[in-house]
Design a protein around this motif. Sequence first.
Motif, PDB file in Angstrom:
ATOM      1  N   THR A  22       0.811  -1.223   0.000  1.00 41.73           N
ATOM      2  CA  THR A  22       0.000   0.000   0.000  1.00 41.73           C
ATOM      3  C   THR A  22       0.840   1.266   0.000  1.00 41.73           C
ATOM      4  O   THR A  22       0.338   2.339  -0.338  1.00 41.73           O
ATOM      5  CB  THR A  22      -0.923   0.036   1.235  1.00 41.73           C
ATOM      6  N   GLN A  23       2.116   1.147   0.410  1.00 42.54           N
ATOM      7  CA  GLN A  23       2.995   2.317   0.550  1.00 42.54           C
ATOM      8  C   GLN A  23       2.349   3.378   1.432  1.00 42.54           C
ATOM      9  O   GLN A  23       2.397   4.572   1.149  1.00 42.54           O
ATOM     10  CB  GLN A  23       3.361   2.884  -0.824  1.00 42.54           C
ATOM     11  N   GLN A  24       1.739   2.917   2.522  1.00 44.19           N
ATOM     12  CA  GLN A  24       1.119   3.812   3.485  1.00 44.19           C
ATOM     13  C   GLN A  24       1.655   3.539   4.881  1.00 44.19           C
ATOM     14  O   GLN A  24       1.957   2.396   5.232  1.00 44.19           O
ATOM     15  CB  GLN A  24      -0.403   3.647   3.491  1.00 44.19           C
ATOM     16  N   ALA A  25       1.748   4.604   5.663  1.00 44.65           N
ATOM     17  CA  ALA A  25       2.078   4.463   7.078  1.00 44.65           C
ATOM     18  C   ALA A  25       0.786   4.249   7.856  1.00 44.65           C
ATOM     19  O   ALA A  25      -0.245   4.825   7.517  1.00 44.65           O
ATOM     20  CB  ALA A  25       2.794   5.716   7.576  1.00 44.65           C
ATOM     21  N   PHE A  26       0.837   3.428   8.901  1.00 45.39           N
ATOM     22  CA  PHE A  26      -0.389   3.170   9.654  1.00 45.39           C
ATOM     23  C   PHE A  26      -0.079   2.776  11.095  1.00 45.39           C
ATOM     24  O   PHE A  26       1.029   2.364  11.434  1.00 45.39           O
ATOM     25  CB  PHE A  26      -1.231   2.072   8.986  1.00 45.39           C
ATOM     26  N   ILE A  27      -1.097   2.950  11.936  1.00 49.85           N
ATOM     27  CA  ILE A  27      -1.069   2.508  13.328  1.00 49.85           C
ATOM     28  C   ILE A  27      -1.862   1.212  13.413  1.00 49.85           C
ATOM     29  O   ILE A  27      -2.883   1.063  12.745  1.00 49.85           O
ATOM     30  CB  ILE A  27      -1.722   3.555  14.251  1.00 49.85           C
ATOM     31  N   TRP A  28      -1.406   0.280  14.223  1.00 49.75           N
ATOM     32  CA  TRP A  28      -2.159  -0.959  14.401  1.00 49.75           C
ATOM     33  C   TRP A  28      -2.248  -1.299  15.886  1.00 49.75           C
ATOM     34  O   TRP A  28      -1.441  -0.859  16.698  1.00 49.75           O
ATOM     35  CB  TRP A  28      -1.515  -2.119  13.641  1.00 49.75           C
ATOM     36  N   GLU A  29      -3.257  -2.072  16.229  1.00 53.11           N
ATOM     37  CA  GLU A  29      -3.435  -2.569  17.589  1.00 53.11           C
ATOM     38  C   GLU A  29      -3.690  -4.064  17.538  1.00 53.11           C
ATOM     39  O   GLU A  29      -4.294  -4.567  16.592  1.00 53.11           O
ATOM     40  CB  GLU A  29      -4.618  -1.876  18.280  1.00 53.11           C
ATOM     41  N   ALA A  30      -3.249  -4.780  18.563  1.00 56.82           N
ATOM     42  CA  ALA A  30      -3.437  -6.228  18.627  1.00 56.82           C
ATOM     43  C   ALA A  30      -4.568  -6.564  19.584  1.00 56.82           C
ATOM     44  O   ALA A  30      -4.731  -5.924  20.622  1.00 56.82           O
ATOM     45  CB  ALA A  30      -2.149  -6.909  19.086  1.00 56.82           C
ATOM     46  N   ASP A  31      -5.333  -7.564  19.214  1.00 58.08           N
ATOM     47  CA  ASP A  31      -6.398  -8.075  20.071  1.00 58.08           C
ATOM     48  C   ASP A  31      -5.796  -9.124  20.989  1.00 58.08           C
ATOM     49  O   ASP A  31      -5.371 -10.182  20.538  1.00 58.08           O
ATOM     50  CB  ASP A  31      -7.498  -8.685  19.201  1.00 58.08           C
ATOM     51  N   HIS A  32      -5.754  -8.846  22.288  1.00 62.02           N
ATOM     52  CA  HIS A  32      -5.142  -9.778  23.237  1.00 62.02           C
ATOM     53  C   HIS A  32      -6.192 -10.648  23.926  1.00 62.02           C
ATOM     54  O   HIS A  32      -6.146 -10.877  25.121  1.00 62.02           O
ATOM     55  CB  HIS A  32      -4.311  -9.016  24.268  1.00 62.02           C
ATOM     56  N   SER A  33      -7.151 -11.113  23.158  1.00 64.89           N
ATOM     57  CA  SER A  33      -8.141 -12.023  23.711  1.00 64.89           C
ATOM     58  C   SER A  33      -7.522 -13.407  23.852  1.00 64.89           C
ATOM     59  O   SER A  33      -6.384 -13.649  23.464  1.00 64.89           O
ATOM     60  CB  SER A  33      -9.357 -12.094  22.788  1.00 64.89           C
ATOM     61  N   GLU A  34      -8.291 -14.326  24.385  1.00 67.26           N
ATOM     62  CA  GLU A  34      -7.767 -15.669  24.630  1.00 67.26           C
ATOM     63  C   GLU A  34      -7.411 -16.398  23.339  1.00 67.26           C
ATOM     64  O   GLU A  34      -6.646 -17.348  23.346  1.00 67.26           O
ATOM     65  CB  GLU A  34      -8.786 -16.486  25.429  1.00 67.26           C
ATOM     66  N   PHE A  76      -0.704   4.969  20.222  1.00 67.73           N
ATOM     67  CA  PHE A  76      -0.117   5.891  19.262  1.00 67.73           C
ATOM     68  C   PHE A  76      -1.232   6.743  18.670  1.00 67.73           C
ATOM     69  O   PHE A  76      -2.303   6.238  18.336  1.00 67.73           O
ATOM     70  CB  PHE A  76       0.621   5.134  18.159  1.00 67.73           C
ATOM     71  N   THR A  77      -0.973   8.035  18.532  1.00 64.54           N
ATOM     72  CA  THR A  77      -1.969   8.972  18.041  1.00 64.54           C
ATOM     73  C   THR A  77      -1.707   9.318  16.579  1.00 64.54           C
ATOM     74  O   THR A  77      -0.655   8.987  16.021  1.00 64.54           O
ATOM     75  CB  THR A  77      -1.934  10.267  18.866  1.00 64.54           C
ATOM     76  N   GLN A  78      -2.670  10.015  15.964  1.00 63.02           N
ATOM     77  CA  GLN A  78      -2.484  10.480  14.593  1.00 63.02           C
ATOM     78  C   GLN A  78      -1.303  11.443  14.518  1.00 63.02           C
ATOM     79  O   GLN A  78      -0.573  11.475  13.524  1.00 63.02           O
ATOM     80  CB  GLN A  78      -3.760  11.161  14.101  1.00 63.02           C
ATOM     81  N   GLU A  79      -1.096  12.198  15.572  1.00 60.69           N
ATOM     82  CA  GLU A  79       0.051  13.105  15.627  1.00 60.69           C
ATOM     83  C   GLU A  79       1.361  12.323  15.606  1.00 60.69           C
ATOM     84  O   GLU A  79       2.324  12.700  14.923  1.00 60.69           O
ATOM     85  CB  GLU A  79      -0.048  13.953  16.898  1.00 60.69           C
ATOM     86  N   ASP A  80       1.401  11.210  16.362  1.00 57.98           N
ATOM     87  CA  ASP A  80       2.582  10.342  16.334  1.00 57.98           C
ATOM     88  C   ASP A  80       2.820   9.805  14.930  1.00 57.98           C
ATOM     89  O   ASP A  80       3.958   9.735  14.455  1.00 57.98           O
ATOM     90  CB  ASP A  80       2.405   9.165  17.298  1.00 57.98           C
ATOM     91  N   LEU A  81       1.728   9.412  14.266  1.00 56.29           N
ATOM     92  CA  LEU A  81       1.845   8.843  12.928  1.00 56.29           C
ATOM     93  C   LEU A  81       2.394   9.868  11.939  1.00 56.29           C
ATOM     94  O   LEU A  81       3.215   9.541  11.078  1.00 56.29           O
ATOM     95  CB  LEU A  81       0.482   8.324  12.458  1.00 56.29           C
ATOM     96  N   CYS A  82       1.946  11.111  12.063  1.00 51.74           N
ATOM     97  CA  CYS A  82       2.446  12.169  11.179  1.00 51.74           C
ATOM     98  C   CYS A  82       3.943  12.384  11.381  1.00 51.74           C
ATOM     99  O   CYS A  82       4.704  12.507  10.414  1.00 51.74           O
ATOM    100  CB  CYS A  82       1.685  13.464  11.436  1.00 51.74           C
ATOM    101  N   LEU A  83       4.372  12.435  12.642  1.00 54.04           N
ATOM    102  CA  LEU A  83       5.791  12.606  12.928  1.00 54.04           C
ATOM    103  C   LEU A  83       6.590  11.405  12.431  1.00 54.04           C
ATOM    104  O   LEU A  83       7.661  11.556  11.833  1.00 54.04           O
ATOM    105  CB  LEU A  83       6.004  12.797  14.431  1.00 54.04           C
ATOM    106  N   PHE A  84       6.067  10.210  12.663  1.00 58.03           N
ATOM    107  CA  PHE A  84       6.731   8.985  12.215  1.00 58.03           C
ATOM    108  C   PHE A  84       6.893   8.991  10.695  1.00 58.03           C
ATOM    109  O   PHE A  84       7.952   8.640  10.165  1.00 58.03           O
ATOM    110  CB  PHE A  84       5.906   7.781  12.669  1.00 58.03           C
ATOM    111  N   SER A  85       5.852   9.409   9.975  1.00 56.22           N
ATOM    112  CA  SER A  85       5.915   9.470   8.512  1.00 56.22           C
ATOM    113  C   SER A  85       6.975  10.464   8.049  1.00 56.22           C
ATOM    114  O   SER A  85       7.716  10.205   7.098  1.00 56.22           O
ATOM    115  CB  SER A  85       4.549   9.860   7.943  1.00 56.22           C
ATOM    116  N   SER A  86       7.042  11.612   8.717  1.00 55.81           N
ATOM    117  CA  SER A  86       8.050  12.612   8.361  1.00 55.81           C
ATOM    118  C   SER A  86       9.457  12.079   8.587  1.00 55.81           C
ATOM    119  O   SER A  86      10.357  12.279   7.762  1.00 55.81           O
ATOM    120  CB  SER A  86       7.833  13.888   9.179  1.00 55.81           C
ATOM    121  N   ILE A  87       9.642  11.381   9.707  1.00 56.81           N
ATOM    122  CA  ILE A  87      10.950  10.803  10.011  1.00 56.81           C
ATOM    123  C   ILE A  87      11.345   9.781   8.947  1.00 56.81           C
ATOM    124  O   ILE A  87      12.488   9.755   8.477  1.00 56.81           O
ATOM    125  CB  ILE A  87      10.935  10.152  11.406  1.00 56.81           C
TER     126      ILE A  87
END
Length: 319
Positions: A240-252, A292-303
Amino acid sequence: MVYKSFREMSSIKINVLSPDKDWSNTFQQDEIWVGRGGDRPVDIKISDPTVSRCHCRIWLAPDGYWLEDNNSTHGSKKNESLLMGPIRIFSGDEIKIGESVLSIEQADITELDLDLGGLFDVHIQDRLHLQAPPPTEQVPGAKIRVVGQQPVAKSTKVKAKKSTHADAEFMGRLANIFGFEELHDALFLSIEDIVSIFGNNHRGCILLVDSQTNELVVRSHYPLYEPAVSTTLARQTMNTQQAFIWEADHSEISSASLKRLNIRCGMYAPLTFGPESIGMISVDTTSIRAEFTQEDLCLFSSITQVLGGLIAAKQKRGA
């Protein structure tokens, strides 16, 4: 020589000192919950009103045992220091929870006990082919959901905040690293810096494309024993050539390896130089309270845009 896996050879012995009674036990399981008990069962039950019902968690990672406070009322201390996040625990440590103490009698893992292949079971390979679908046994069993993403090319236009002096200083430090260090050393120093700039973050990994084999190759990761990268998310990043935030489901039903590595959430982004895709970078956290916030993602993308240019320039000079 063939080594047993670290899970087969590792155990932790804990002495519990509480107002009610003192006792000890040895555990070989990957995860240990400590608390007063209640709705959720605990493995170490302490009858102490100053201990929360589910006070803290101990888990076995590839580099040893870790402990994190579970947002308890009175907090937790390691050797009299208040815990602010996940910490490694060793033989001889004392963990104070409420008015009770967990004395860690044995919790060491030697380097010979480590099965480094265990790190690569479903979350990482040192080489990841970009075209061939992953073998069935390597597909992560845990549920992972993308909670925010943006095209890298647009990241500088949608930044949630203006660049701060600290951000500019960080970019300058990256440029200096690549100006004076060899590529291998520069990659290690840069991923260590990137991990540190996000307060919630604990790990990071840089993978670069091998143009001859069309594979992603792990080139640097921090810390040494925890290059936790999802092959599924790595392919998604490259496709996709996109930066993204992800979360894991820690269910059983989540995968045992995701629980063992304690992966909670993170960010992935491609590394590019103009139209050329040269690799990807990931960061993640073990903290149960982090996000991680959208602000973090923007900074991460710039880096990552700056980093991609620095890596490409370094590669061309070394060619």
